[in-house]
Design a protein around this motif. Structure first.
Motif, PDB file in Angstrom:
ATOM      1  N   GLN A  63       0.850  -1.193  -0.015  1.00  0.00           N
ATOM      2  CA  GLN A  63      -0.512  -0.162   0.332  1.00  0.00           C
ATOM      3  C   GLN A  63       1.162   1.435   0.020  1.00  0.00           C
ATOM      4  N   ASN A  64       2.125   0.743   0.527  1.00  0.00           N
ATOM      5  CA  ASN A  64       3.181   2.951   0.493  1.00  0.00           C
ATOM      6  C   ASN A  64       3.290   2.744  -0.529  1.00  0.00           C
ATOM      7  N   THR A  65       3.414   1.410  -1.108  1.00  0.00           N
ATOM      8  CA  THR A  65       4.682   1.978  -2.773  1.00  0.00           C
ATOM      9  C   THR A  65       3.591   2.177  -3.673  1.00  0.00           C
ATOM     10  N   VAL A  66       1.692   1.946  -3.474  1.00  0.00           N
ATOM     11  CA  VAL A  66       1.332   2.623  -4.213  1.00  0.00           C
ATOM     12  C   VAL A  66       0.860   3.536  -4.132  1.00  0.00           C
ATOM     13  N   ARG A  67       0.910   3.767  -2.609  1.00  0.00           N
ATOM     14  CA  ARG A  67       0.064   5.371  -2.390  1.00  0.00           C
ATOM     15  C   ARG A  67       1.295   6.170  -2.947  1.00  0.00           C
ATOM     16  N   GLU A  68       2.900   5.649  -2.838  1.00  0.00           N
ATOM     17  CA  GLU A  68       3.503   6.835  -3.914  1.00  0.00           C
ATOM     18  C   GLU A  68       3.549   6.772  -5.042  1.00  0.00           C
ATOM     19  N   TYR A  69       3.076   5.607  -5.732  1.00  0.00           N
ATOM     20  CA  TYR A  69       2.688   6.081  -7.390  1.00  0.00           C
ATOM     21  C   TYR A  69       1.651   7.299  -7.526  1.00  0.00           C
ATOM     22  N   ILE A  70       0.523   6.332  -6.810  1.00  0.00           N
ATOM     23  CA  ILE A  70      -0.942   7.347  -6.656  1.00  0.00           C
ATOM     24  C   ILE A  70      -0.237   8.989  -6.999  1.00  0.00           C
ATOM     25  N   ASP A  71       0.662   9.207  -5.363  1.00  0.00           N
ATOM     26  CA  ASP A  71       0.763  10.233  -5.055  1.00  0.00           C
ATOM     27  C   ASP A  71       1.623  11.409  -6.180  1.00  0.00           C
ATOM     28  N   ALA A  72       1.988  10.685  -6.886  1.00  0.00           N
ATOM     29  CA  ALA A  72       3.316  11.367  -7.908  1.00  0.00           C
ATOM     30  C   ALA A  72       2.349  11.115  -9.129  1.00  0.00           C
ATOM     31  N   ASP A  73       1.475  10.517  -9.466  1.00  0.00           N
ATOM     32  CA  ASP A  73       0.959  10.331 -11.106  1.00  0.00           C
ATOM     33  C   ASP A  73       1.547   9.606 -11.982  1.00  0.00           C
ATOM     34  N   THR A  74       2.275   8.288 -10.717  1.00  0.00           N
ATOM     35  CA  THR A  74       3.518   7.392 -11.950  1.00  0.00           C
ATOM     36  C   THR A  74       2.744   6.140 -12.024  1.00  0.00           C
ATOM     37  N   VAL A  75       1.112   5.763 -11.690  1.00  0.00           N
ATOM     38  CA  VAL A  75       1.089   4.428 -12.054  1.00  0.00           C
ATOM     39  C   VAL A  75       0.776   4.156 -13.136  1.00  0.00           C
ATOM     40  N   LEU A  76       0.396   4.837 -14.317  1.00  0.00           N
ATOM     41  CA  LEU A  76       1.339   3.972 -15.389  1.00  0.00           C
ATOM     42  C   LEU A  76       2.909   3.509 -15.682  1.00  0.00           C
ATOM     43  N   ARG A  77       4.049   4.598 -15.310  1.00  0.00           N
ATOM     44  CA  ARG A  77       4.830   4.064 -15.242  1.00  0.00           C
ATOM     45  C   ARG A  77       5.323   3.321 -14.225  1.00  0.00           C
ATOM     46  N   ASN A  78       4.968   2.590 -13.534  1.00  0.00           N
ATOM     47  CA  ASN A  78       4.864   1.896 -12.741  1.00  0.00           C
ATOM     48  C   ASN A  78       4.078   0.789 -12.873  1.00  0.00           C
ATOM     49  N   TYR A  79       3.273   0.853 -13.904  1.00  0.00           N
ATOM     50  CA  TYR A  79       1.960   0.173 -14.442  1.00  0.00           C
ATOM     51  C   TYR A  79       2.544  -1.896 -14.224  1.00  0.00           C
ATOM     52  N   SER A  80       3.711  -1.994 -14.571  1.00  0.00           N
ATOM     53  CA  SER A  80       4.002  -3.498 -14.650  1.00  0.00           C
ATOM     54  C   SER A  80       4.303  -3.805 -13.086  1.00  0.00           C
ATOM     55  N   THR A  81       5.083  -2.987 -12.200  1.00  0.00           N
ATOM     56  CA  THR A  81       5.094  -2.642 -10.954  1.00  0.00           C
ATOM     57  C   THR A  81       3.743  -3.036  -9.933  1.00  0.00           C
ATOM     58  N   VAL A  82       2.836  -2.273  -9.904  1.00  0.00           N
ATOM     59  CA  VAL A  82       1.744  -2.350  -9.517  1.00  0.00           C
ATOM     60  C   VAL A  82       0.821  -4.078  -9.969  1.00  0.00           C
TER      61      VAL A  82
END
Length: 868
Positions: free
Chosen positions: A548-567
């Motif tokens: 959750q901490n990792t994914v929350r950082e992606y969402i806050d930084a608007d980098t979910v797409l960039r880290n799509y595979s990681t998610v």
């Protein structure tokens, strides 16, 4: 016909490079969060150089042409018939093209009704701009800097927009639409009425089909035959004063459009669609060639049915043209000897055995001649045309798509049937393009689950059916996809009207929902909540907190797409923990890449480890082809693709990652290590000598309870994780169960043998089948079982329905019980929430009442699943 085929080949090339952004474009500028920002006025130029014409107010396609030798910013303009009209003038294209390439916006074009004395060299066009709310300021600024006026809602000229969304808004604010114009939704309402002729029953020819059809199969046969022999105008076409007009796009033609001889056969799974289709093939119509009486399929295996490879002949070209000579003196269409008689059936390899079994059980021996175009196969078109049915696979067609001498491309088939047609849901996939390019008089998309993830799944089916204008992406997005995705009250009603026009859908339950239409035993579905042990709960909660901490950082930084595979990998690991901690490595942190590209780039071993994770999750798809990766490759930006898919992407100008748009070259790709040969040994090593998990313990308890009540009851256990199936073997054998396994590592022949053995009864017969959904989720018959266990929930509820209906289908004699194993207070419960959204869309598409479509945004889905 040849001219039409050329147009469709052009369409395949055009749509591959269009501004929609590729296969996943609905996640970017053309997504559900994309809104009309306004429009700019531009001129279409170069009219005298192209054959396409505009005769009135008409929607046009605006397509990026990055490889144009005269202008790198070129945007070409196509009419409804996919004929090029011209180009958007250079000054406007120079501003809009970079925005299209960066996917900040998508565009739609409409040519207002031209004045009587118009300029013969140019034509005005309204270029409507669609973008996400957060991107609109950037788009506006770029247009201002390019001296282009964006006419938005604050401008009085906005009311002059010809866009359907604006016209609809204007008509809603008035008592009626001005100038007598017909609103688009009124047009849809006219064609969306239920067709009474769907209920007409038709008997198949008894000299071919020996089995008695159920009433619903006879009705289905009647509907299929009527559509194939229709001479009506296609839906949304009208004849006006000697001209033919598409009332949705306003395209006009002096030539009568071809009837739509085909559609979507979407009966519920397990209702006997294959037998109905065999009856259709046997009922080719008055004047058809007599069905050949040659070798029976009895006792023949796949190899003996398949002919050897021979030299190629040009006879297919002549046979393809024979259709043009097929008219009787009185002008009535008829399929006589000169015309094609062969039906091409395209299906997954696992469905081959089903078709052959159905032929053996339901047709008179020797009445239908069948050829398996798979593996070692003939190249003689003349040879193939001797058969009544040619069976092939999607992968075979994809492999031959680039081969100009493939007999599949040369022959004009009487009909093409796509079995399990949802497999072409991704338009950018090679197999989808291959089936769309096939030449045929009649086209059928056959699937019990035409919508699996979103309404965009239907677009490829429209392209295969060549159902204009919905077979062209920009029209599909304008008329259906965008209003549906944005929750417009008219969106779902349009989809329902469209499906009601070209599809037949019956479910196992009647309208009251309490009685099976074919007398099937009842099916009950229950959810068994599993409580984790104290050790498992502590481990799961710890891992979920870190995730959750990792994914929350992606969402806050608007980098979910960039880290799509990681998610996806994070979610995958949490799901595996719910099954058994042994499936998830203890060093999960090592699989989470740093957010800095430099660190990832310097660690190729990490990239290879990430790529190898694909083998652990059967539901992981390449973002380009939306299929399990073939030769998985991972990029330096930590995204995973098929090797062929990403290499094809790199051929484009300014090549970049389709997910995060990071620039890429071949040196930025890493091939995942192959571990297939040692999979079984490694898996056996990791499961030996260990205690079972809470979920496995619960499953064993349920199986033993059933065995105590009736030791002959057979069960099918579905899991998407191959390692989970291997893990289950030892405890099941120890508990005294006879087991078989069916997974994607087996050949089609081996799968057929396993299914046949599972159907055996008597002492010592196996009672449990461990099955992978990829291998056993479509087209096979497992009615020997009456219990189904779903070890974990799938993202796609349609796949779960497929799993259940391998057992609950015609031929089932016992009550079917389905048990879903769900870990309480876990990611699995939240996946069920997402399933409900997709179920509402799929059921609503065929429903009679409209309901507001919920938006499906990737980031919001991630929030739900991760409980953020």
């Amino acid at each position: 016909m040849e001219e039409d085929d050329d147009l469709w080949q052009q369409y395949l090339e055009v749509d591959d490079d269009d501004s929609g952004g590729g296969p996943d474009s609905q996640d970017l500028s053309s997504s559900s969060s994309s809104y009309l920002a306004g429009f700019v006025i531009a001129n279409i130029v170069g009219l005298r150089y192209y054959s396409g014409t505009i005769s009135g107010r008409e929607m046009v396609g605006l397509v990026r042409e990055p490889f144009n030798p005269h202008d790198a910013n070129a945007i070409k303009v196509l009419n409804t018939r996919m004929a090029q009209v011209g180009h958007i003038e250079r000054s406007v294209a120079a501003v809009i093209a970079p925005l299209l390439d960066s996917r900040l916006l998508s565009v739609e074009g409409i040519v207002p009704k031209p004045p009587k004395n118009r300029n013969p060299y140019r034509l005005p066009c309204q270029v409507h701009i669609f973008a996400r709310p957060d991107a609109i300021p950037l788009v506006r600024d770029a247009l201002d800097r390019g001296d282009l006026q964006l006419i938005d809602e604050s401008d009085p000229q906005f009311a002059l927009s010809e866009a359907a969304i604006v016209q609809e808004r204007n008509s809603n604010s008035k008592s009626k639409a001005g100038n007598g114009a017909r609103r688009i939704d009124d047009i849809f309402a006219l064609v969306g009425t239920e067709d009474e002729e769907k209920s007409v029953q038709l008997e198949p020819p008894k000299e071919v089909v020996v089995s008695e059809l159920y009433a619903h199969q006879k009705e289905g046969l009647g509907w299929l035959v009527r559509r194939e022999n229709s001479s009506d105008l296609p839906p949304f076409w009208e004849e006006r004063s000697g001209k033919f007009v598409n009332v949705l796009t306003n395209y006009q033609s002096h030539e009568r459009p071809e009837p739509l001889r085909g559609g979507i056969f979407a009966d519920d799974m397990g209702l006997g669609k294959t037998l109905t289709l065999l009856s259709l093939i046997a009922s080719n119509g008055p004047g058809s060639t007599s069905i050949s009486s040659v070798n029976s399929l009895e006792g023949e295996d796949e190899t003996s049915i398949t002919s050897g490879r021979q030299k190629k002949s040009n006879s297919g070209k002549n046979a393809g043209r024979a259709r043009k000579r097929r008219k009787l003196d009185d002008g009535v269409r008829s399929t006589e000897v000169l015309g094609p008689k062969t039906t091409l059936v395209v299906c997954p390899p696992s469905v081959f055995s089903s078709w052959i079994t159905q032929l053996e059980e339901h047709t008179r021996p020797g009445s239908l001649k069948v050829y398996l175009y798979h593996g070692e196969r003939t190249r003689e078109t003349k040879e193939l045309l001797r058969y009544d049915i040619v069976l092939t696979t999607y992968s075979t067609l994809a492999a031959e798509f680039s081969d100009p001498e493939s007999p599949m491309k040369e022959i004009e088939w009487l009909r093409v049937i796509l079995d399990e047609a949802h497999l072409i849901k991704n338009f950018a996939a090679q197999q989808t393009k291959a089936v769309i390019a096939l030449k045929a008089e009649r086209r059928w998309a056959v699937t019990g689950t035409p919508i699996q993830n979103s309404s965009f799944d239907l677009f490829s089916l429209m392209a295969f059916l060549r159902f204009q204008p919905f077979s062209i992406k920009y029209y599909w997005q304008t008329l259906v996809q965008r209003p549906l995705a944005q929750g417009s009250k008219h969106g779902l009603s349009r989809l329902q009207a469209l499906m009601g026009t070209i599809s037949l859908r019956r479910t196992k339950d009647n309208q009251s929902g309490n009685k099976s239409m074919v007398g099937l035993p009842t099916k009950t579905i229950e959810t068994c909540l599993v409580e984790l042990s104290a050790e498992e709960r502590e481990y799961y909660d710890h891992m979920e907190s870190e995730a959750q901490n990792t994914v929350r950082e992606y969402i806050d930084a608007d980098t979910v797409l960039r880290n799509y595979s990681t998610v996806l990998h994070i979610i995958l690991r949490l799901r595996q923990i719910c099954n058994d901690m042994a499936l998830c490595p203890s060093d999960i942190k090592s699989f989470l890449p740093s957010d800095t590209l430099e660190d990832v780039t310097r660690n190729p071993e990490l990239l290879k480890k990430l790529a190898s994770l694909v083998e652990d999750g059967d539901d992981f798809d390449c973002p380009v082809c939306l299929s399990p990766p073939i030769k998985a490759v991972i990029t330096t930006c930590a995204h995973i693709f098929c090797q062929a898919c990403i290499l094809r992407t790199l051929k484009h100008l300014n090549a970049c990652c389709p997910i995060c748009r990071h620039p890429l070259s071949k040196s930025d790709l890493f091939l995942a290590p192959s571990t297939q040969s040692s999979k079984d040994d490694e898996s056996k090593a990791f499961i030996s000598g260990r205690s079972v998990s809470s979920k496995v313990s619960t499953l064993l308890k349920l199986l033993l309870e059933t065995k105590k009540q009736n030791h002959t009851v057979k069960s099918v256990i579905f899991s998407q994780f191959r390692k989970m199936l291997l893990l289950l073997e030892e405890p099941l054998k120890s508990a005294g169960f006879g087991i078989l396994r069916l997974d994607g590592s087996m050949s089609a022949r081996k799968r057929s043998e396993v299914i046949k053995e599972f159907g055996n009864s008597g002492p010592g017969a196996p009672t449990v089948l461990l099955a992978s959904l990829r291998a056993a989720g479509a087209g096979i018959n497992l009615t020997a079982a009456s219990r189904v266990y779903l070890v974990e929930p799938w993202w796609n509820p349609a796949l779960e329905e497929q799993a259940m209906d391998r057992v609950h289908r015609i031929g089932q004699q016992q009550e079917v019980r389905v048990v879903r194993l769900i870990v309480r207070d876990s990611i699995e419960e939240r996946i069920l929430e997402l399933q409900e959204r997709k179920k509402k869309l799929a059921s609503g598409a065929f429903g009679s009442k409209a309901a507001k479509e919920q938006k499906q945004m990737r980031v919001e889905d991630v929030r739900i699943v991760m409980h953020l």
